[in-house]
Design an enzyme around this catalytic site. Structure first.
Site, PDB file in Angstrom:
ATOM      1  N   GLY A 186       0.838  -1.207   0.000  1.00 21.84           N
ATOM      2  CA  GLY A 186       0.000   0.000   0.000  1.00 21.84           C
ATOM      3  C   GLY A 186       0.871   1.255   0.000  1.00 21.84           C
ATOM      4  O   GLY A 186       0.622   2.218  -0.739  1.00 21.84           O
ATOM      5  N   ASP A 244       3.637  -9.149   6.971  1.00 19.30           N
ATOM      6  CA  ASP A 244       2.895 -10.069   6.097  1.00 19.30           C
ATOM      7  C   ASP A 244       3.761 -10.791   5.050  1.00 19.30           C
ATOM      8  O   ASP A 244       3.345 -11.814   4.499  1.00 19.30           O
ATOM      9  CB  ASP A 244       1.785  -9.316   5.357  1.00 19.30           C
ATOM     10  CG  ASP A 244       0.779  -8.709   6.306  1.00 19.30           C
ATOM     11  OD1 ASP A 244       0.659  -9.222   7.430  1.00 19.30           O
ATOM     12  OD2 ASP A 244       0.125  -7.723   5.929  1.00 19.30           O
ATOM     13  N   MET A 283      -1.988 -13.457  11.589  1.00 21.12           N
ATOM     14  CA  MET A 283      -2.168 -12.352  10.634  1.00 21.12           C
ATOM     15  C   MET A 283      -1.587 -12.719   9.273  1.00 21.12           C
ATOM     16  O   MET A 283      -1.143 -13.846   9.059  1.00 21.12           O
ATOM     17  CB  MET A 283      -1.496 -11.090  11.174  1.00 21.12           C
ATOM     18  CG  MET A 283      -2.370 -10.330  12.159  1.00 21.12           C
ATOM     19  SD  MET A 283      -1.604  -8.753  12.576  1.00 21.12           S
ATOM     20  CE  MET A 283      -2.999  -7.924  13.320  1.00 21.12           C
TER      21      MET A 283
HETATM   22  O1  F6P Z   1      -0.172  -5.390   7.281  1.00 25.34           O
HETATM   23  C1  F6P Z   1       0.121  -5.836   8.550  1.00 25.34           C
HETATM   24  C2  F6P Z   1      -1.128  -6.224   9.289  1.00 25.34           C
HETATM   25  O2  F6P Z   1      -0.754  -6.545  10.597  1.00 25.34           O
HETATM   26  C3  F6P Z   1      -1.950  -7.331   8.663  1.00 25.34           C
HETATM   27  O3  F6P Z   1      -1.440  -8.612   8.923  1.00 25.34           O
HETATM   28  C4  F6P Z   1      -3.297  -7.082   9.282  1.00 25.34           C
HETATM   29  O4  F6P Z   1      -4.317  -7.596   8.459  1.00 25.34           O
HETATM   30  C5  F6P Z   1      -3.348  -5.588   9.346  1.00 25.34           C
HETATM   31  O5  F6P Z   1      -2.032  -5.139   9.358  1.00 25.34           O
HETATM   32  C6  F6P Z   1      -4.068  -5.024  10.539  1.00 25.34           C
HETATM   33  O6  F6P Z   1      -4.104  -3.657  10.387  1.00 25.34           O
HETATM   34  P1  F6P Z   1      -4.532  -2.633  11.522  1.00 25.34           P
HETATM   35  O7  F6P Z   1      -3.445  -2.612  12.540  1.00 25.34           O
HETATM   36  O8  F6P Z   1      -4.677  -1.353  10.807  1.00 25.34           O
HETATM   37  O9  F6P Z   1      -5.803  -3.154  12.104  1.00 25.34           O
END
Ligand code: F6P
Length: 322
Positions: free
Chosen positions: A104, A128, A170
């Site tokens: 992103g 990830d 995750m």
């Molecule tokens: O991109 C890293 C991550 O930890 C993903 O594994 C998870 O889906 C997302 O971020 C969670 O995002 P946030 O902390 O914005 O809820």
């Protein structure tokens, strides 16, 4: 190049601080000034910038999170938002910008790189591991080890109570964390977004194992696009095959903690390589590590192309699911 900026963006990842440290050290050694942008792209938009000196980067190599802070910034994806960010870069006369983040971040970075005169270089930082152009991302190894520790602990209680456990990890839309922690933790099955498994198939697999005498088991579930889905899967398995089970969602625990040695090494290598790339006049690229070598990839490829899961590891997981 005399002045460069560094920003951490998106989900924080253990090793980001080690990376900031390495990049800043090498910038100083090359006679450059380093500016830290606070709170990710939001800070770039709002002009939240501080000059980093050698004391800012002392004693941070072992810290999780990011000393600069981070954000997910929808505003950066608008032209108006980026125009403000470009003003900040101009105000501080930055000629280069290092972006540490995931796909992103690089999507935004690609547009920024096209819209402004600043040389943008990306470094892959996300737990990830879903970034094309690098074998591993900063933070992935720490997250896998965190998940593994949890799986090991769950094994103790699973065994004692002869229970089936679903451990959700995750990974956003990918199964890298699930596959690696699942194999390392001896899970019987990994449910990942890349491979569809029906409840019936899963029940059959588990029934076969229990038929062979198994009394407890761990299934690792990747969160996919629906965090918490492990509860649904557990309910369906229980309804279909009558297994009593428990669910453990690891969540954001996986994002924190001290980076592993592997993550610190990767972060240090990449931090240095980014500054060298800027010094050599490179721009619009991401610096990653493939097969142990530093590799540069056009930034656009990092989010347009998809990194595939290792087929050999998927085979290994099947082979050992017993
Ligand atoms: O991109 C890293 C991550 O930890 C993903 O594994 C998870 O889906 C997302 O971020 C969670 O995002 P946030 O902390 O914005 O809820």
């Amino acid at each position: 190049m005399k002045r460069i900026g560094i920003v951490t963006s998106g989900g924080d990842a253990p090793g980001m601080n080690a990376c900031i440290r390495a990049a800043t050290h090498i910038a100083f050694k090359n006679g450059m000034e380093m500016f830290g942008i606070e709170r990710g792209f939001n800070g770039l938009i709002r002009g939240e910038v501080r000059q980093l000196d050698r004391f800012c980067i002392e004693n941070i190599i072992h810290l999780g999170g990011t000393i600069l802070g981070t954000s997910r910034s929808p505003e950066f994806y608008s032209k108006e938002g980026r125009a403000k960010a470009i003003k900040t870069l101009e105000r501080y006369q930055m000629e280069g910008l290092i972006l540490i983040g995931g796909d992103g971040t690089f999507k935004g970075g690609t547009v920024l790189s096209e819209e402004c005169g600043v040389a943008v270089v990306g470094l892959p930082g996300t737990i990830d591991n879903d970034v094309y152009g690098t074998d591993y991302t900063i933070g992935f190894d720490t997250a896998v080890n965190c998940a593994l520790q949890a799986i090991d602990r769950i094994r103790d209680t699973a065994l004692s109570h002869e229970r089936l456990f679903f451990v959700e990890v995750m990974g956003h839309h990918t199964g890298f964390i699930a596959l690696h922690s699942g194999i390392a933790g001896g899970a019987v099955c990994m449910i990942i977004p890349e491979v569809s498994v029906s409840t019936e198939e899963l029940c059959k697999e588990l029934s076969d194992l229990y038929g062979k005498g198994k009394r407890s088991a761990i299934v690792v579930v990747a969160e996919g696009d629906q965090p918490g889905d492990a509860f649904r899967i557990a309910k369906e398995v229980s309804a279909c095959a009558g297994f009593e089970s428990r669910v453990c969602v690891l969540g954001h625990i996986q994002r924190g903690g001290a980076p592993t040695a592997k993550d610190r090494l990767l972060s240090s290598r990449l931090g240095v390589a980014a500054v060298i790339a800027l010094k050599e006049g490179k721009r619009g690229i991401m610096v990653g590590e493939i097969g142990g070598k530093i590799v540069e990839t056009p930034m656009q490829d990092t989010w347009e192309k998809h990194k595939k899961l290792d087929v050999e590891l998927q085979e290994l997981a099947k082979l050992l699911a017993d």
